[in-house]
Design a protein around this motif. Structure first.
Motif, PDB file in Angstrom:
ATOM      1  N   VAL A  76       0.873  -0.992   0.128  1.00 15.84           N
ATOM      2  CA  VAL A  76      -0.191   0.353   0.097  1.00 15.84           C
ATOM      3  C   VAL A  76       1.064   1.117   0.038  1.00 15.84           C
ATOM      4  N   PRO A  77       0.539   2.234  -0.485  1.00 16.06           N
ATOM      5  CA  PRO A  77       1.708   3.302  -1.076  1.00 16.06           C
ATOM      6  C   PRO A  77       1.168   4.360   0.709  1.00 16.06           C
ATOM      7  N   VAL A  78       2.565   4.799   1.453  1.00 18.69           N
ATOM      8  CA  VAL A  78       2.403   5.828   2.127  1.00 18.69           C
ATOM      9  C   VAL A  78       2.973   6.792   1.999  1.00 18.69           C
ATOM     10  N   SER A  79       3.463   6.637   0.898  1.00 19.03           N
ATOM     11  CA  SER A  79       3.810   8.513   0.767  1.00 19.03           C
ATOM     12  C   SER A  79       2.713   9.522   0.052  1.00 19.03           C
ATOM     13  N   HIS A  80       2.401  10.357   0.127  1.00 22.59           N
ATOM     14  CA  HIS A  80       1.905  11.546  -0.567  1.00 22.59           C
ATOM     15  C   HIS A  80       2.553  12.378  -1.098  1.00 22.59           C
ATOM     16  N   ASP A  81       2.012  12.638  -1.555  1.00 22.12           N
ATOM     17  CA  ASP A  81       2.008  13.841  -3.355  1.00 22.12           C
ATOM     18  C   ASP A  81       1.937  15.501  -2.615  1.00 22.12           C
ATOM     19  N   LEU A  82       2.764  15.076  -1.639  1.00 24.95           N
ATOM     20  CA  LEU A  82       3.952  16.689  -0.659  1.00 24.95           C
ATOM     21  C   LEU A  82       3.750  17.809  -1.668  1.00 24.95           C
ATOM     22  N   THR A  83       3.303  17.167  -3.055  1.00 20.44           N
ATOM     23  CA  THR A  83       4.233  18.949  -3.335  1.00 20.44           C
ATOM     24  C   THR A  83       2.807  20.058  -3.414  1.00 20.44           C
ATOM     25  N   ALA A  84       2.083  18.767  -3.243  1.00 19.09           N
ATOM     26  CA  ALA A  84       0.336  19.579  -3.187  1.00 19.09           C
ATOM     27  C   ALA A  84       0.323  19.868  -2.220  1.00 19.09           C
ATOM     28  N   CYS A  85       0.728  19.963  -1.137  1.00 26.41           N
ATOM     29  CA  CYS A  85       0.286  20.681  -0.075  1.00 26.41           C
ATOM     30  C   CYS A  85       1.403  21.477   0.452  1.00 26.41           C
ATOM     31  N   PRO A  86       0.606  23.098   1.077  1.00 28.74           N
ATOM     32  CA  PRO A  86       1.572  23.678   1.247  1.00 28.74           C
ATOM     33  C   PRO A  86       2.693  23.122   2.219  1.00 28.74           C
ATOM     34  N   ALA A  87       3.494  24.148   2.314  1.00 24.04           N
ATOM     35  CA  ALA A  87       4.401  23.855   3.316  1.00 24.04           C
ATOM     36  C   ALA A  87       4.153  24.481   4.706  1.00 24.04           C
ATOM     37  N   ARG A  88       4.757  23.636   5.684  1.00 25.24           N
ATOM     38  CA  ARG A  88       4.580  24.533   7.293  1.00 25.24           C
ATOM     39  C   ARG A  88       5.550  23.791   7.918  1.00 25.24           C
ATOM     40  N   PHE A  89       5.977  24.928   8.601  1.00 24.73           N
ATOM     41  CA  PHE A  89       7.425  24.438   9.331  1.00 24.73           C
ATOM     42  C   PHE A  89       7.167  25.099  11.281  1.00 24.73           C
ATOM     43  N   PRO A  90       6.846  23.965  11.718  1.00 26.58           N
ATOM     44  CA  PRO A  90       6.448  25.238  13.262  1.00 26.58           C
ATOM     45  C   PRO A  90       8.234  24.593  13.598  1.00 26.58           C
ATOM     46  N   VAL A  91       8.336  26.259  14.918  1.00 24.96           N
ATOM     47  CA  VAL A  91       9.069  26.547  14.636  1.00 24.96           C
ATOM     48  C   VAL A  91       9.851  25.228  16.147  1.00 24.96           C
ATOM     49  N   GLN A  92      11.203  24.831  16.760  1.00 29.46           N
ATOM     50  CA  GLN A  92      10.805  23.654  18.170  1.00 29.46           C
ATOM     51  C   GLN A  92      11.560  24.865  19.037  1.00 29.46           C
ATOM     52  N   TYR A  93      12.687  25.451  18.170  1.00 27.43           N
ATOM     53  CA  TYR A  93      13.590  25.570  18.866  1.00 27.43           C
ATOM     54  C   TYR A  93      14.798  26.256  18.110  1.00 27.43           C
ATOM     55  N   VAL A  94      14.969  27.744  18.916  1.00 26.23           N
ATOM     56  CA  VAL A  94      16.586  28.244  18.253  1.00 26.23           C
ATOM     57  C   VAL A  94      17.668  28.388  17.934  1.00 26.23           C
ATOM     58  N   ILE A  95      18.382  27.833  17.560  1.00 23.50           N
ATOM     59  CA  ILE A  95      19.996  27.457  17.404  1.00 23.50           C
ATOM     60  C   ILE A  95      20.613  28.653  16.598  1.00 23.50           C
ATOM     61  N   ARG A  96      21.741  29.427  17.833  1.00 27.92           N
ATOM     62  CA  ARG A  96      21.996  30.339  18.501  1.00 27.92           C
ATOM     63  C   ARG A  96      23.767  29.977  18.689  1.00 27.92           C
ATOM     64  N   PRO A  97      24.405  29.438  18.636  1.00 27.75           N
ATOM     65  CA  PRO A  97      25.909  29.180  19.229  1.00 27.75           C
ATOM     66  C   PRO A  97      26.385  29.508  19.800  1.00 27.75           C
TER      67      PRO A  97
END
Lengths: 446, 312
Positions: free
Chosen positions: A221-242
């Motif tokens: 059964v296919p598990v991958s989805h056509d992700l290009t069809a969905c708008p990108a979402r990026f929840p920020v978890q943590y800010v990296i500032r060395p």
């Protein structure tokens, strides 16, 4: 399915399928899970010996495969089942994570838990009983959680003489019901978990059935989805500032891409502030890349030094979600303490946790017959209902229909941290009448 | 993603698919970052064994190029393999980390713990572990436990709430939905976090091979003086050695897990490379713990009972 070197040599390239099982104990779910593990040679000698030892001490002639899934002292001693267990097995084609959800205790929240991360749900039916209330409940939960694939496993075919007509009528009834709920794909398979028919090996007793075995279907059964069809979402978890000598100016936003694809050079908007910038670089766990996609964990660097912190959402400026403080959703209540109108709660949505108040509980759903009860006042354990929640700060929500990741949330009791409810934003069930004029503009309004 | 989107890509042919190792890595990194974002004082349980080495590797990747924002904690039974302690100290120095050591030997010397008649020290780790968590006020404690190890662990959450006595109550577990981990806890309580929950032993080895992670030598086949007890090959050391009737011999062996020397058995093996180890694990008909850990054979619910008391 033998464990030869050749087959395992390239295992890192295989995909992962997460699936959940649903069914009461009487339907043979434990036997099916035991059979899948056993026949796919995922049970090792010492585990099998332990099962044989316990089975023998109970006076059973053959090893009780259901014992493979009996984990805890209390479960063995008292016959109770405690929540979901996760099991792992592999074939040469794919790795599997199985959410093994107990059917008879607190079933709704257990199945919701298991289905929340599942790509596929197996709904078990006893061939002698056909589609019963509980089957409809399982189908409804799978539809509510928008599990992409549903398998109807018609079990105990050996007890109905392996008759094609019995299977066909159950499959037809279930498919009509589940399709009506918006389940996108249904595969019906006649099996006998006890005898091993069509679980891993094709059945010699049902030559009228030309479809795949349960394992074959799980493998293909296919598990991958056509992700290009969905708008990108990026929840920020943590800010990296060395702020180190080697990296004095590095400022990266770490997170897991919830949906879609992100590219270097893309114009992005940060929510809820609405500030805009451009993706300058993507660091994929130590490697600089031009493109990354869900569910990769990456670190984004932006052209402009703007104020971004944990809980913010980065999205393409061309398709960023609206923000709102009024959340209309369906929730499954998972705690023992009730959720009442007026309750002050916390809402955890992606990486953001904010205060909120339950303004309304317009309706409660009975899964057995999908009937709705207006204004129940409160929800108790295992209830599913519509809620309207007002949040203290704006949230960038998607509809659960569009994104299981950015359309889902938890309600949490601020006093003791208890997870109260699992929430899904927007309409409850997928509409199957999208192409026709909607006679009832409310749709599934419960 | 949406119910109406066509699922056109099958298996690994999809342009945007992730291999199962990439998916597991991505999920584990997400868990590390969630803890860094939500807790005050997290710590990684680090023994120098392969699971904790993989955890450290993932934490390094998760926060690069910044340092790992966690300290390390090792519960030293006093009977650990010298090669593993050496690896532990080198890893700490190499990455500029801070290591706390809770010592079972010190507890025994102070009369706060009593040596068991069988000399097995693994169960004695619980008290130093839980007291270190309380006294150093850690609110999140990463462990390398995997759900495939044991049937009680199959029931464990990724975020596992422990009460002020560090106890695990399977009936009080929070449902864990989507990837929304709830880490809220009252003062005195803490959360055990298992980033490798969904990994299997084979995944860990394949990942070690892919990432070219260095391991202590005892994971690879070598000749060693061992003796047999309760069906396991044990190495003599300060903890003890062969008793009357037990004979020592030199065998080609390796270790599949690394714990206390008194209860960790070696397996016969000629696997001297990562590829050879992976081949051996893939073909093995014994589980990791069933093959080499005495502490899990104490009773049918040994792991569950220890977990309830505060063990990992």
């Amino acid at each position: 399915m033998t464990s030869t070197t050749e087959q395992f040599a390239d295992l890192s390239a295989t995909t992962l399928l997460r699936f959940a099982t649903a069914g009461s104990v009487d339907d043979g779910k434990s036997t099916l899970v035991g059979r899948l593990l056993h026949d796919s040679k995922s049970v090792l000698t010492d585990q099998l010996e332990a099962v044989e030892r316990v089975s023998a001490s109970r006076g059973q002639d053959t090893p009780d495969l259901a014992l493979l899934t009996d984990g805890l002292r209390a479960e063995r001693e008292q016959g109770i089942t405690i929540d979901v267990a996760y099991r792992y097995f592999a074939t040469a084609r794919r790795r599997f994570i199985l959410a093994d959800t107990p059917g008879h205790v607190q079933y709704t929240r257990n199945m919701v838990t298991g289905a929340s991360t599942a790509d596929l749900a197996v709904v078990l039916v006893d061939a002698r009983n056909g589609v019963i209330e509980q089957t409809r409940r399982h189908a409804a939960v799978a539809a509510l959680l928008r599990v992409p694939h549903v398998v109807l496993a018609v079990n105990k075919m050996d007890l109905v003489g392996y008759q094609e007509s019995v299977f066909a009528s159950i499959a037809e009834e279930f498919t009509a019901y589940a399709t009506g709920l918006g389940v996108p794909e249904i595969t019906a398979i006649p099996i006998s978990a006890l005898a091993g028919d069509n679980v891993v090996e094709p059945s010699a007793n049902m030559d009228w059935y030309g479809g795949p075995t349960v394992l074959e279907h799980l493998e293909t059964v296919p598990v991958s989805h056509d992700l290009t069809a969905c708008p990108a979402r990026f929840p920020v978890q943590y800010v990296i500032r060395p702020q180190t000598a080697e990296n004095p100016d590095y400022r990266g936003y770490a997170g897991q891409i919830a949906s879609g694809v992100l590219r270097v050079g893309e114009a992005v908007t940060v929510l809820p502030s609405g500030r805009t910038s451009v993706i300058e670089g993507i660091d994929a766990l130590g490697e600089s890349v031009d493109i990354a996609w869900a569910p990769q964990s990456v670190t984004l660097r932006l052209k402009d030094d703007i104020d971004i912190s944990r809980g913010d959402l980065i999205a393409p400026s061309s398709s960023s979600p609206a923000t709102t403080q009024d959340v209309v959703a369906t929730v499954c209540h998972v705690a023992d303490q009730p959720l009442a109108v007026g309750a002050r709660v916390l809402i955890k949505h992606t990486t953001r946790t904010v205060k909120a108040i339950v303004k309304e509980i317009p309706s409660r759903l009975t899964l057995d017959d999908l009937s709705q009860h207006p204004n129940p006042g409160q929800l108790v354990a295992n209830d599913i209902g519509r809620v309207v929640v007002r949040t203290a700060e704006p949230l960038a929500l998607d509809s659960y229909a569009d994104s299981r990741r950015t359309g889902s949330f938890l309600l949490i009791d601020p006093a003791d941290g208890t997870t109260l409810a699992a929430g899904m934003v927007g309409e409850s069930f997928a509409s199957t009448a999208e192409t026709t004029v909607q006679a009832d503009e409310e749709g599934w309004d419960f | 993603m949406t119910a109406t989107v066509a699922h056109v890509h099958e298996g690994t042919d999809a342009p945007y698919a992730l291999s199962h190792l990439d998916a597991l890595e991505s999920e584990a990194v997400h868990i590390f970052r969630e803890v860094a974002g939500e807790f005050e004082k997290p710590v990684i349980l680090f023994s120098g064994g392969k699971d904790s080495i993989v955890m450290l590797h993932l934490a390094l990747k998760a926060f690069a190029p910044a340092p790992v924002p966690f300290t390390l904690l090792h519960v030293d039974t006093g009977h650990n393999f010298p090669e593993v302690l050496d690896y532990r100290d080198r890893a700490v120095a190499k990455h500029g980390l801070r290591l706390h050591v809770a010592s079972v030997q010190e507890y025994i010397d102070a009369g706060k713990l009593r040596e068991r008649p069988d000399g097995v020290r693994n169960p004695l780790q619980t008290v130093p572990l839980t007291e270190a968590i309380q006294s150093l006020k850690f609110d999140a404690v990463f462990g390398g436990g995997r759900r495939d190890e044991e049937k009680a662990r199959a029931k464990e959450r990724v975020f596992s709430l422990r009460d002020e006595f560090s106890q695990w109550d399977p009936r009080r577990q929070r449902p864990e939905l989507w990837q929304l981990y709830n880490g809220r806890h009252a003062p005195g309580e803490h959360v055990r976090v298992f980033p490798l929950s969904n990994w299997t032993e084979l995944d860990v080895w394949q990942y070690i091979a892919r990432e070219k992670i260095e391991l202590p030598e005892i994971y690879f086949a070598h000749e060693r003086e061992v003796f047999q007890r309760n069906g396991m090959w044990l190495t003599a050391g300060e903890w003890g050695g062969a008793k009357e009737g037990e004979t020592t011999e030199t065998r080609l062996i390796r270790y599949r897990t690394v714990g206390d020397m008194s209860c960790t058995g070696a397996v016969d093996s000629d696997a001297t490379t990562l590829d050879a180890v992976i081949t051996e694990i893939a073909a093995s008909r014994l589980t990791e713990r069933g093959a080499t850990r005495a502490d899990d054979k104490l009773s049918e619910a040994a792991m569950e009972d220890r977990k309830r008391e505060g063990y990992f």
